[in-house]
Design an enzyme around this catalytic site. Structure first.
Site, PDB file in Angstrom:
ATOM      1  N   HIS A 116       0.583  -1.276   0.145  1.00 22.18           N
ATOM      2  CA  HIS A 116      -0.092   0.119  -0.089  1.00 22.18           C
ATOM      3  C   HIS A 116       0.783   1.365  -0.032  1.00 22.18           C
ATOM      4  O   HIS A 116       0.223   2.412   0.327  1.00 22.18           O
ATOM      5  CB  HIS A 116      -0.867   0.004   1.118  1.00 22.18           C
ATOM      6  CG  HIS A 116      -1.953  -1.201   1.172  1.00 22.18           C
ATOM      7  ND1 HIS A 116      -3.280  -0.945   0.877  1.00 22.18           N
ATOM      8  CD2 HIS A 116      -1.638  -2.212   1.650  1.00 22.18           C
ATOM      9  CE1 HIS A 116      -3.903  -1.851   0.823  1.00 22.18           C
ATOM     10  NE2 HIS A 116      -3.113  -2.699   1.493  1.00 22.18           N
ATOM     11  N   THR A 148      -8.809   6.195  -1.799  1.00 24.00           N
ATOM     12  CA  THR A 148     -10.239   5.608  -1.810  1.00 24.00           C
ATOM     13  C   THR A 148     -11.393   6.724  -1.701  1.00 24.00           C
ATOM     14  O   THR A 148     -12.256   6.497  -2.069  1.00 24.00           O
ATOM     15  CB  THR A 148     -10.338   4.621  -0.809  1.00 24.00           C
ATOM     16  OG1 THR A 148      -9.780   5.105   0.233  1.00 24.00           O
ATOM     17  CG2 THR A 148      -9.761   3.255  -1.512  1.00 24.00           C
ATOM     18  N   LYS A 157       0.210  14.598   0.911  1.00 18.48           N
ATOM     19  CA  LYS A 157      -1.281  14.631   0.628  1.00 18.48           C
ATOM     20  C   LYS A 157      -1.166  16.361   0.437  1.00 18.48           C
ATOM     21  O   LYS A 157      -2.279  16.598  -0.279  1.00 18.48           O
ATOM     22  CB  LYS A 157      -2.211  14.248   1.593  1.00 18.48           C
ATOM     23  CG  LYS A 157      -2.172  12.798   1.754  1.00 18.48           C
ATOM     24  CD  LYS A 157      -3.124  12.182   2.861  1.00 18.48           C
ATOM     25  CE  LYS A 157      -2.917  10.968   3.065  1.00 18.48           C
ATOM     26  NZ  LYS A 157      -3.522   9.762   2.423  1.00 18.48           N
ATOM     27  N   LYS A 210      -8.916  13.549   4.518  1.00 20.33           N
ATOM     28  CA  LYS A 210      -8.149  12.407   4.601  1.00 20.33           C
ATOM     29  C   LYS A 210      -7.079  12.685   5.833  1.00 20.33           C
ATOM     30  O   LYS A 210      -6.938  13.813   6.453  1.00 20.33           O
ATOM     31  CB  LYS A 210      -7.150  12.385   3.296  1.00 20.33           C
ATOM     32  CG  LYS A 210      -6.773  13.659   2.612  1.00 20.33           C
ATOM     33  CD  LYS A 210      -5.996  13.520   1.178  1.00 20.33           C
ATOM     34  CE  LYS A 210      -6.892  13.208   0.261  1.00 20.33           C
ATOM     35  NZ  LYS A 210      -6.693  12.474  -0.544  1.00 20.33           N
ATOM     36  N   ARG A 211      -6.391  11.730   5.975  1.00 14.56           N
ATOM     37  CA  ARG A 211      -5.344  11.982   7.031  1.00 14.56           C
ATOM     38  C   ARG A 211      -4.420  13.024   6.594  1.00 14.56           C
ATOM     39  O   ARG A 211      -4.011  13.625   5.486  1.00 14.56           O
ATOM     40  CB  ARG A 211      -4.306  10.901   7.319  1.00 14.56           C
ATOM     41  CG  ARG A 211      -4.974   9.616   8.068  1.00 14.56           C
ATOM     42  CD  ARG A 211      -5.453   9.908   9.524  1.00 14.56           C
ATOM     43  NE  ARG A 211      -4.272  10.164   9.996  1.00 14.56           N
ATOM     44  CZ  ARG A 211      -3.823   9.128  11.204  1.00 14.56           C
ATOM     45  NH1 ARG A 211      -4.592   7.970  11.312  1.00 14.56           N
ATOM     46  NH2 ARG A 211      -2.604   9.230  11.895  1.00 14.56           N
ATOM     47  N   LYS A 223     -14.844   7.647  -3.548  1.00 12.98           N
ATOM     48  CA  LYS A 223     -16.273   8.110  -2.888  1.00 12.98           C
ATOM     49  C   LYS A 223     -16.861   9.422  -3.316  1.00 12.98           C
ATOM     50  O   LYS A 223     -17.916   9.488  -3.413  1.00 12.98           O
ATOM     51  CB  LYS A 223     -16.126   8.115  -1.195  1.00 12.98           C
ATOM     52  CG  LYS A 223     -15.476   6.788  -0.716  1.00 12.98           C
ATOM     53  CD  LYS A 223     -14.859   6.532   0.545  1.00 12.98           C
ATOM     54  CE  LYS A 223     -14.338   5.413   0.981  1.00 12.98           C
ATOM     55  NZ  LYS A 223     -13.525   5.342   2.179  1.00 12.98           N
TER      56      LYS A 223
END
Ligand code: F58
Length: 817
Positions: free
Chosen positions: A362, A660, A559, A553-554, A664
């Site tokens: 991952h 992911t 990110k 998200k985290r 969504k």
């Protein structure tokens, strides 16, 4: 004789009502007049659980006598989310439950809201495991998920003065009605000690591990019902208990504390989830947790197997999937069980392992690849380290045959790393043992073969494959977005919930003005609902007619929430300078930072600083809001996706394995602004480039920039808007009274910028301008929104799981008797 059918619970409202009251009486010792909300929640949950158990018994019976292969999914994390709403949906019980409770004067929505979720995961990886469990059952594939029953899951996030504050997650304090403890099953797990090597009277060599400490594992099962089928699988989470309640010797000499010490230490094993995202904790307790649950899982498989078949059938009966390297100790543990306990020879045992184990990677981030110090592993698992050495020895022989004399390559590939202190490289261990190794999006799987596992891909190209992640449309559309669900179902029927490719039928409505109108109305209602909830819960305000731009998200530098913030600051700056593009925006953030990750926590602080400054500016707040929604979890996620217009997927290309959340958002009709990273690439291919806002460097360009010496400050000199944004941060505008507050963040950006935030800034803000323009052409935006949903069928976890089933696991659906 009492037959199963006689016990079948009835699903009409009157029967359900009777059952609820019965649960209040006989499970909770309460009568309705004094029952609290929690009592009603529990009573309903128990009544629903009866129905789940009824289905489960049928599945178990079929599996018990069957000859099929089952999936054993090993994951240290499962983020299953709240269970009540999802179970009612799957069982088709929503209307009955509503009516049954109404008759008691109780509101179902209120009970659903009351439920606390088991936060037994950090983020994407844990949620993926939960989506996969849902799809396995829905596709009638026999499967058991094994994991850890942490007493405290991921921390709850509070915000105080703009800072993240962690609170322990006491998710079990009001009881967990969904789990069933199995008292008849327990396995012992050893730690430490030494290994005796003996040759018996027949000359057979055996190793016998004498652990210094024993812990018992006991399972708690939660059903996982399939949607639109009777198949019901389960998740089996292991909890540690002491082998002996008291150390009697200590007790008898009056050392009461020492007497219970062992018990406390054993039970600490499954106390708490490590709240780390992207970098492993490297702590002994975490290694103990990993070993503990895979040992329990494998012993449990063998227990079941031996009821009906010989040990040599292990690999025929089970397909063991490693969800990242956290369960990789399953490899030496299965070897140990097969050889030391069940008497197989090395080659036979290795053949079993190689035929049943597969590994999903991952992450490519080097700091996230798990390694364990050799001395720690030696001390804790002396037998396993012997086995790992032997696996490595044989493996390196194979390498030497393929590349004679290439010692550098052998050192690179070795399971034991020799850089500085010796380490066990878990990704190498998992790879060597697996018949298939997969990444989680096409780009990620390619990069995996080109970078971290390159040598292995050259040795065994046929073992490498891709399975792009997916998400369950049950939870993330049908349950969380009922209005959109109704609209879609009215237009194309309800087949899409089980066969998400059917969403393509929506395409023919994409240009229909009437349909567009309804689509917009649903989105607007969802935004109103979110706005009301935010106001009520946190006193946070936003205008539902604004463009709702979300990054959830985290919090992590790769990110790039700070890139998003730089854009917010640039917009704020433009407004202050009298520029107005006429677009009203709300930029929403949500996500937790690892408690020890200081930069991530500072990014949260900056988001609040920017939010406050905008709020304090009368002109700016008419046009722009920044909102940080605290405590992002599955429950809040379900409120956010349906309301979003724009999905921020802006990681540095090459760094987000898949994502992911991106799927969504797309399924719920948000348009994406994103880089060519992870599954964004495939989302863009599916929805069409003209319905996706692409920006930024590609993964190759990122590598090239770094190779040629990246100098971030050059971008400051070239880009006034960027340098003004940075100046505003250092001016103290977002940190009243403390101009140095963000210095660590700013200095890092200006001098290092390892995630190329400044390099992508211009492309990002220009693309955000395109977003603004597109938003103002309502019909065009709505059409794109419809097409995003319509073309996202690929991102169902049902598709992912069918791929795993066919190409990796070779498992077949089992239809219930
Ligand atoms: C995530 N990893 C990836 N790790 O970052 C994401 O791109 C991907 O979509 C998702 O997996 C599913 O494949 C992730 O969530 C963790 O949370 C680990 C938990 C244990 C410590 C190390 C990180």
């Amino acid at each position: 004789m009492i037959e199963g059918e006689d016990l079948k619970p009835r699903d009409d409202a009157a029967s359900l009502r009777k059952d609820i009251v019965e649960k209040l009486f006989f499970e909770l010792a309460k009568f309705p007049d004094v029952a609290t909300r929690n009592d009603y929640y529990l009573a309903l949950a128990y009544a629903v659980r009866d129905r789940l158990l009824f289905r489960w018994i049928n599945s178990s019976r079929t599996y018990y006598t069957g000859k099929h292969r089952s999936v054993i999914y090993l994951s240290a994390e499962y983020l299953i989310g709240p269970q009540l709403g999802a179970s009612l949906l799957t069982l088709g019980l929503e209307e009955s439950a509503k009516a049954a409770l109404a008759a008691q004067g109780v509101d179902l929505a209120d009970l659903i809201e009351h439920e606390e979720e088991p936060g037994l995961g950090n983020g994407g990886l844990g949620r993926l495991a939960a989506c996969y469990m849902d799809s396995l059952a829905t596709l009638d594939l026999p499967a058991v998920g094994h994991g850890l029953r942490y007493e405290f899951g991921i921390f709850d996030q509070d915000i105080r003065d703009g800072w993240q504050v962690e609170r322990t997650d006491r998710w079990l304090r009001r009881g967990n009605p969904w789990e069933v403890r199995r008292y008849e099953i327990e396995h012992t797990v050893g730690f430490g000690g030494w290994v005796d090597h003996v040759t018996d009277e027949h000359g057979k060599y055996t190793a016998r591990w004498i652990p210094a400490q024993i812990v018992k594992g006991v399972p708690y099962d939660t059903t996982v019902p399939g949607y639109g089928t009777q198949t019901t699988n389960f998740l089996r989470l292991w909890s540690a208990v002491a082998d002996e309640e008291f150390d009697l010797d200590a007790f008898q000499v009056g050392e009461y504390w020492r007497a219970v010490d062992q018990k406390i230490r054993s039970e600490n094993l499954t106390k708490v989830l490590y709240p780390n995202d992207s970098s492993p904790a490297g702590k002994q307790l975490r290694l103990e947790q990993q070993f503990f649950f895979v040992s329990c899982a494998l012993q449990d498989c063998i227990r079941l197997l031996l009821q009906r078949a010989p040990i040599r059938d292990f690999a025929d009966k089970f397909a063991v999937q490693l969800n990242d390297t956290h369960p990789a100790l399953a490899v030496p543990e299965l070897m140990r069980l097969l050889i030391d306990i069940h008497g197989l020879g090395w080659d036979e045992a290795w053949d079993q392992v190689r035929r049943c184990v597969a590994y999903t990677n991952h992450t490519l981030l080097p700091e996230a690849l798990e390694t364990w110090p050799l001395p720690l592993m030696q001390r804790l698992l002396p037998r396993h380290i012997e086995i790992i050495y032997e696996i490595n020895r044989r493996f390196l022989d194979e390498v030497a045959v393929k590349w004679p004399g290439d010692h550098e390559r052998a050192a690179r590939m070795s399971i034991i790393g020799e850089h500085g202190d010796k380490q066990v490289r878990m990704a190498h261990l998992a790879t060597v043992a697996s018949h298939h190794i997969n990444g989680v999006a096409a780009l990620h799987s390619r990069l995996l073969k080109e970078t971290v596992l390159r040598d292995f891909a050259e040795l065994w190209p046929e073992r490498f494959t891709n399975v792009t992640n997916g998400v369950t449309p049950r939870r993330f559309v049908a349950l969380s977005n009922p209005k959109l669900t109704d609209l879609i179902t009215d237009a194309i029927g309800d087949g899409w919930i089980k066969n998400l490719d059917k969403l393509a039928d929506l395409e023919k409505h994409a240009d229909d003005r009437g349909f567009q109108e309804k689509w917009r109305a649903v989105k607007h209602r969802n935004k109103v609902e979110l706005a009301n909830w935010l106001d009520k819960t946190y006193g946070l305000k936003f205008d539902p007619s604004a463009l709702f731009d979300a990054q959830c998200k985290r919090i992590h530098e790769y990110k790039r929430q700070h890139l998003n913030l730089l854009h917010a600051i640039a917009l704020f700056d433009r407004i202050r300078r009298g520029e107005d593009d006429g677009v009203t925006r709300t930029i929403v953030f949500a996500g937790k930072a690892a408690p020890a990750y200081r930069t991530a926590k500072l990014i949260i602080r900056l988001a609040h600083g920017v939010a406050d400054a905008i709020n304090a500016d009368e002109r700016a707040r008419e046009r722009l809001r920044v909102v940080f929604i605290p405590d992002f979890n599955v429950k809040t996620a379900q409120r956010i996706y349906p309301a979003a217009d724009l999905s921020e997927q802006i990681s540095t290309a090459g760094m987000e394995a898949s994502g992911t959340g991106n799927m969504k958002f797309t399924l719920n009709g948000a348009l994406t602004i994103g880089t060519l990273d992870g599954a964004n690439v495939e989302i863009r291919e599916c929805v069409g480039a003209e319905h996706f806002f692409l920006f930024g460097l590609t993964a190759e360009q990122v590598t090239e920039r770094k190779r040629t010496g990246y100098r971030p400050y050059i971008h400051l000199a070239e880009d006034q808007e960027l340098s003004r944004a940075i100046d505003l941060i250092t001016s103290g505008l977002f940190s009243p009274g403390d101009r140095g507050l963000y210095a660590p963040l700013v200095d890092n950006l200006v001098h290092q910028d390892p995630f190329l935030v400044l390099a992508d800034f211009r492309s990002y803000v220009d693309t955000q301008r395109d977003v603004g323009n597109a938003w103002q052409a309502q019909a065009g935006w709505t059409k794109s929104s419809i097409l995003n949903s319509a073309r996202a069928g690929k991102f169902s976890s049902d598709r992912s799981i069918s791929e795993y089933a066919k190409t990796i696991w070779r498992v077949q659906p089992v239809k219930l008797k």
